[in-house]
Design a protein around this motif. Structure first.
Motif, PDB file in Angstrom:
ATOM      1  N   PRO A  43      33.734  59.674  73.213  1.00  0.00           N
ATOM      2  CA  PRO A  43      34.343  59.056  72.027  1.00  0.00           C
ATOM      3  C   PRO A  43      34.626  57.561  72.141  1.00  0.00           C
ATOM      4  O   PRO A  43      34.710  56.878  71.128  1.00  0.00           O
ATOM      5  CB  PRO A  43      35.644  59.838  71.839  1.00  0.00           C
ATOM      6  N   THR A  44      34.742  57.037  73.338  1.00  0.00           N
ATOM      7  CA  THR A  44      35.147  55.640  73.500  1.00  0.00           C
ATOM      8  C   THR A  44      34.010  54.690  73.857  1.00  0.00           C
ATOM      9  O   THR A  44      34.241  53.504  74.052  1.00  0.00           O
ATOM     10  CB  THR A  44      36.231  55.529  74.594  1.00  0.00           C
ATOM     11  N   CYS A  45      32.782  55.186  73.923  1.00  0.00           N
ATOM     12  CA  CYS A  45      31.662  54.343  74.367  1.00  0.00           C
ATOM     13  C   CYS A  45      31.153  53.448  73.242  1.00  0.00           C
ATOM     14  O   CYS A  45      30.524  53.921  72.294  1.00  0.00           O
ATOM     15  CB  CYS A  45      30.532  55.207  74.911  1.00  0.00           C
ATOM     16  N   GLY A  46      31.405  52.168  73.359  1.00  0.00           N
ATOM     17  CA  GLY A  46      30.968  51.199  72.348  1.00  0.00           C
ATOM     18  C   GLY A  46      29.469  50.972  72.336  1.00  0.00           C
ATOM     19  O   GLY A  46      28.868  50.791  71.267  1.00  0.00           O
ATOM     20  N   CYS A  47      28.830  50.993  73.504  1.00  0.00           N
ATOM     21  CA  CYS A  47      27.383  50.747  73.533  1.00  0.00           C
ATOM     22  C   CYS A  47      26.621  51.908  72.901  1.00  0.00           C
ATOM     23  O   CYS A  47      25.558  51.709  72.308  1.00  0.00           O
ATOM     24  CB  CYS A  47      26.890  50.438  74.941  1.00  0.00           C
ATOM     25  N   CYS A  48      27.166  53.110  72.970  1.00  0.00           N
ATOM     26  CA  CYS A  48      26.526  54.258  72.303  1.00  0.00           C
ATOM     27  C   CYS A  48      26.545  54.051  70.796  1.00  0.00           C
ATOM     28  O   CYS A  48      25.553  54.311  70.113  1.00  0.00           O
ATOM     29  CB  CYS A  48      27.257  55.560  72.640  1.00  0.00           C
ATOM     30  N   LYS A  49      27.667  53.587  70.286  1.00  0.00           N
ATOM     31  CA  LYS A  49      27.780  53.327  68.847  1.00  0.00           C
ATOM     32  C   LYS A  49      26.801  52.232  68.427  1.00  0.00           C
ATOM     33  O   LYS A  49      26.173  52.319  67.373  1.00  0.00           O
ATOM     34  CB  LYS A  49      29.213  52.931  68.493  1.00  0.00           C
ATOM     35  N   LYS A  50      26.651  51.198  69.262  1.00  0.00           N
ATOM     36  CA  LYS A  50      25.704  50.125  68.950  1.00  0.00           C
ATOM     37  C   LYS A  50      24.263  50.631  68.991  1.00  0.00           C
ATOM     38  O   LYS A  50      23.430  50.225  68.188  1.00  0.00           O
ATOM     39  CB  LYS A  50      25.906  48.953  69.912  1.00  0.00           C
ATOM     40  N   TRP A  51      23.949  51.551  69.931  1.00  0.00           N
ATOM     41  CA  TRP A  51      22.612  52.124  70.005  1.00  0.00           C
ATOM     42  C   TRP A  51      22.330  52.962  68.756  1.00  0.00           C
ATOM     43  O   TRP A  51      21.232  52.901  68.203  1.00  0.00           O
ATOM     44  CB  TRP A  51      22.446  52.969  71.268  1.00  0.00           C
ATOM     45  N   LYS A  65      28.028  63.632  68.201  1.00  0.00           N
ATOM     46  CA  LYS A  65      29.056  64.575  68.631  1.00  0.00           C
ATOM     47  C   LYS A  65      29.716  63.980  69.855  1.00  0.00           C
ATOM     48  O   LYS A  65      29.032  63.592  70.808  1.00  0.00           O
ATOM     49  CB  LYS A  65      28.435  65.926  69.004  1.00  0.00           C
ATOM     50  N   ASP A  66      31.024  63.898  69.815  1.00  0.00           N
ATOM     51  CA  ASP A  66      31.780  63.339  70.936  1.00  0.00           C
ATOM     52  C   ASP A  66      32.264  64.436  71.879  1.00  0.00           C
ATOM     53  O   ASP A  66      32.781  65.465  71.435  1.00  0.00           O
ATOM     54  CB  ASP A  66      32.984  62.552  70.415  1.00  0.00           C
ATOM     55  N   TYR A  67      32.098  64.185  73.167  1.00  0.00           N
ATOM     56  CA  TYR A  67      32.585  65.060  74.230  1.00  0.00           C
ATOM     57  C   TYR A  67      33.196  64.184  75.306  1.00  0.00           C
ATOM     58  O   TYR A  67      32.735  63.064  75.550  1.00  0.00           O
ATOM     59  CB  TYR A  67      31.423  65.853  74.860  1.00  0.00           C
ATOM     60  N   ARG A  68      34.188  64.695  75.960  1.00  0.00           N
ATOM     61  CA  ARG A  68      34.784  63.941  77.082  1.00  0.00           C
ATOM     62  C   ARG A  68      33.822  63.879  78.264  1.00  0.00           C
ATOM     63  O   ARG A  68      33.778  62.907  78.984  1.00  0.00           O
ATOM     64  CB  ARG A  68      36.105  64.570  77.515  1.00  0.00           C
ATOM     65  N   ASN A  69      33.048  64.946  78.458  1.00  0.00           N
ATOM     66  CA  ASN A  69      32.100  65.000  79.568  1.00  0.00           C
ATOM     67  C   ASN A  69      30.786  65.573  79.030  1.00  0.00           C
ATOM     68  O   ASN A  69      30.769  66.710  78.550  1.00  0.00           O
ATOM     69  CB  ASN A  69      32.663  65.882  80.683  1.00  0.00           C
ATOM     70  N   ILE A  70      29.715  64.808  79.124  1.00  0.00           N
ATOM     71  CA  ILE A  70      28.431  65.285  78.581  1.00  0.00           C
ATOM     72  C   ILE A  70      27.421  65.643  79.674  1.00  0.00           C
ATOM     73  O   ILE A  70      26.255  65.875  79.385  1.00  0.00           O
ATOM     74  CB  ILE A  70      27.820  64.282  77.571  1.00  0.00           C
TER      75      ILE A  70
END
Length: 165
Positions: A43-51, A65-70
């Motif tokens: 949920p907190t990864c900014g680079c994922c959102k930019k991708w 889909k957000d997970y604490r551990n993927i």
């Protein structure tokens, strides 16, 4: 003369209908080629959102889909630890795209056929890859094709920022 006029009038009135039917068939063909990905991320990864913004800008439909551990998701899709990055995107057919893979290569891969391929990966998080932009900095990187037996090959070499698009 009236019959000729009537035939011409009918023909002129039908032209837009045929044109619309042709356009509609073209639109249906284009819709069939749409790419839809489910992106697993934290949920907190900014680079994922930019991708995700990058792939959407390139016409790919993304759901996240957000997970604490993927890591379990990566294991489920056969992505070995040395090929992993921060997010995993999956097609409805089960092809996986790990990390900051440019949309250009996702589209190319999905248009081709590979025996035993599970998808593509950009391991780690290369500076300058889609979602990892840092000013004008760019680090050349490889896009890898991943196979079910755990091996990989270089799918594409990205030597400049512009080669990603």
């Amino acid at each position: 003369m009236i019959k000729l006029f009537f035939k011409l009038a009918v023909a002129i009135l039908l032209i837009p209908a045929f044109t619309h039917a042709t356009e509609h068939n073209h639109e249906s063909h284009v819709e069939a080629k749409l790419i839809e990905l489910l992106v697993y991320k934290t949920p907190t990864c900014g680079c994922c959102k930019k991708w995700i913004t990058h792939i959407e800008d390139e016409g790919v439909i993304a759901h996240s889909k957000d997970y604490r551990n993927i890591s379990n998701i990566k294991t489920k899709y056969g992505i070995k630890p040395n090929y992993r990055s921060c997010h995993t995107a999956v097609t409805r057919n089960g092809f996986a795209f790990e990390g900051h893979v440019p949309a250009k290569f996702i589209k190319q891969f999905l248009a081709e056929k590979y025996n035993n391929a599970i998808g593509l990966s950009v391991p780690a998080m290369p500076v300058g890859s889609p979602g990892m932009e840092v000013g004008e900095r760019f680090m050349p990187y490889n896009v890898l094709i991943l196979f079910k037996d755990g091996t990989s090959e270089v799918y594409a070499e990205v030597k400049t920022y512009e080669e990603q698009f």
